[in-house]
Design a protein around this motif. Structure first.
Motif, PDB file in Angstrom:
ATOM      1  N   VAL A 133      23.567  44.367  62.947  1.00  0.00           N
ATOM      2  CA  VAL A 133      23.404  44.471  64.397  1.00  0.00           C
ATOM      3  C   VAL A 133      22.039  43.928  64.787  1.00  0.00           C
ATOM      4  O   VAL A 133      21.052  44.103  64.060  1.00  0.00           O
ATOM      5  CB  VAL A 133      23.549  45.931  64.856  1.00  0.00           C
ATOM      6  CG1 VAL A 133      23.304  46.066  66.353  1.00  0.00           C
ATOM      7  CG2 VAL A 133      24.934  46.462  64.502  1.00  0.00           C
ATOM      8  N   THR A 156      19.380  42.488  68.349  1.00  0.00           N
ATOM      9  CA  THR A 156      19.141  42.354  69.788  1.00  0.00           C
ATOM     10  C   THR A 156      18.851  40.899  70.101  1.00  0.00           C
ATOM     11  O   THR A 156      18.178  40.209  69.329  1.00  0.00           O
ATOM     12  CB  THR A 156      17.965  43.224  70.245  1.00  0.00           C
ATOM     13  OG1 THR A 156      16.787  42.874  69.494  1.00  0.00           O
ATOM     14  CG2 THR A 156      18.269  44.698  70.018  1.00  0.00           C
ATOM     15  N   TYR A 181      20.737  41.527  75.173  1.00  0.00           N
ATOM     16  CA  TYR A 181      22.113  41.847  74.783  1.00  0.00           C
ATOM     17  C   TYR A 181      22.101  42.393  73.365  1.00  0.00           C
ATOM     18  O   TYR A 181      21.188  42.120  72.589  1.00  0.00           O
ATOM     19  CB  TYR A 181      23.007  40.599  74.835  1.00  0.00           C
ATOM     20  CG  TYR A 181      23.081  39.938  76.186  1.00  0.00           C
ATOM     21  CD1 TYR A 181      24.044  40.318  77.116  1.00  0.00           C
ATOM     22  CD2 TYR A 181      22.177  38.935  76.541  1.00  0.00           C
ATOM     23  CE1 TYR A 181      24.108  39.712  78.362  1.00  0.00           C
ATOM     24  CE2 TYR A 181      22.235  38.326  77.779  1.00  0.00           C
ATOM     25  CZ  TYR A 181      23.204  38.722  78.689  1.00  0.00           C
ATOM     26  OH  TYR A 181      23.256  38.117  79.918  1.00  0.00           O
ATOM     27  N   SER A 182      23.129  43.126  73.040  1.00  0.00           N
ATOM     28  CA  SER A 182      23.309  43.611  71.671  1.00  0.00           C
ATOM     29  C   SER A 182      24.363  42.747  71.004  1.00  0.00           C
ATOM     30  O   SER A 182      25.428  42.495  71.579  1.00  0.00           O
ATOM     31  CB  SER A 182      23.749  45.074  71.682  1.00  0.00           C
ATOM     32  OG  SER A 182      23.954  45.538  70.357  1.00  0.00           O
TER      33      SER A 182
END
Length: 346
Positions: free
Chosen positions: A262, A264, A55-56
């Motif tokens: 951001v 992962t 998922y991000s």
């Protein structure tokens, strides 16, 4: 009579022209079917085993506290900047204290007068020469003066804004010389000794999440990989994406991870998955949202519906009517339709 003959001739000419056009269109349509379009292909790979689900996510502070003045005034000093680490009790900003200082001085002078009257009249009260009503007025005046002075002192103290706990200034919303009003946020104080990583989870996957689940989190901006633990699982889905918010707690004692970064997030699945691996370049989606790929059969492109299971090593694990060795189109799909003739190029 001649007019009738002319009309008949015109009708015949139109019929001939229309027939010719129709014949031409059919010929063009038939020709289009026989045009071979150049495409590139890859072979489908069978897969069976465990995998990770990715998922991000985005980093958010574990605790975000809005700070505001409790009195109105004009900003005379700002002692911190955004991103600055502050300690408990540290001065953040100050309002011009002139008005509050004058209010306090007036209240303090009235307190002194009330205290003086109390001290002078107490002996008269004790020897009975002062009426009880007059003494009650004196006591009440002193009590009111003390309260007014305390309120004025607090107003003066409140012209200074301090950090009530240690943290990082996440946002600054004031400038020197600006007029501010009570309870309007001027700073946001972040606690980032631990941070949350927030990820959106599709509705058909949320049931597999449990508090305490662990994941490997990679923050690309600082090239850091850490372990996160699921702490919060949302119960209300986003009305547009139909996904649920999940928050993972991450230790950030060195304060290297900043809100907004951001990352992962990869979870190891417990159950083994079965399907085929295809290139992400092959995946297509129609207007109804149905995923599909084009498969080569007898030099023609045939649609096959598929469903994504997971992302594995830059490939997509899918289920559907595919088998190992099938050739799927990975380039040149733009002009394809069901049954189009194709020419495979390298």
């Amino acid at each position: 009579m001649n007019m009738k003959v002319n009309k008949l001739h015109i009708a015949l000419w139109f019929s001939v022209i229309l027939a010719g056009c129709s014949s031409g269109e059919n010929t063009s349509s038939e020709s289009a079917k026989h045009i071979s379009l150049n495409v590139k292909t890859e072979e489908v790979i069978q897969f069976k085993g465990s995998h990770t689900v990715g998922y991000s996510g985005v980093v958010v502070p574990k605790k975000n506290t809005p700070l505001s003045f409790s009195v109105p005034g004009t900003v005379s000093k700002i002692a911190v900047e955004e991103g600055q680490q502050v300690n408990k009790g540290q001065l953040l900003a100050q309002l011009n204290p002139s008005t509050m200082e004058n209010t306090y001085q007036m209240a303090f002078q009235k307190l002194q007068q009330a205290q003086d009257a109390y001290n002078r009249l107490m002996p008269m009260h004790e020897n009975g020469t002062l009426s009880e009503i007059k003494w009650v007025e004196v006591e009440t005046g002193l009590s009111q003066a003390k309260s007014a002075t305390a309120i004025a002192k607090k107003g003066l103290d409140d012209t200074k804004l301090y950090a009530f706990t240690a943290g990082v200034i996440g946002k600054k919303s004031i400038q020197e010389g600006e007029n501010v009003f009570p309870n309007i946020t001027v700073f946001e104080l972040f606690d980032i000794s631990k941070v949350y990583v927030k990820i959106p989870v599709p509705e058909d996957e949320i049931s597999s999440f449990k508090k305490g689940d662990q994941a490997i989190i990679t923050v690309g901006a600082i090239s850091k990989t850490i372990t996160g633990i699921v702490r919060e699982i949302g119960v209300s889905a986003d009305i547009f994406s139909h996904s649920y918010p999940v928050r993972l707690e991450v230790d950030n004692s060195d304060l290297a991870i900043k809100p907004g970064m951001v990352c992962t997030v990869n979870f190891a699945t417990q159950n083994k998955a079965t399907g085929v691996l295809i290139s992400n370049k092959a995946m297509q989606q129609d207007l109804q949202g149905t995923q599909f790929v084009y498969v080569i059969e007898n030099n023609t492109a045939q649609k096959r519906a598929v469903k994504t299971i997971a992302l594995i090593d830059q490939k997509i694990l899918v289920s559907g009517n595919l088998k190992e060795g099938d050739k799927i189109i990975v380039a040149g799909q733009d002009k394809l339709r069901q049954g189009s003739q194709v020419n495979i190029i390298k």
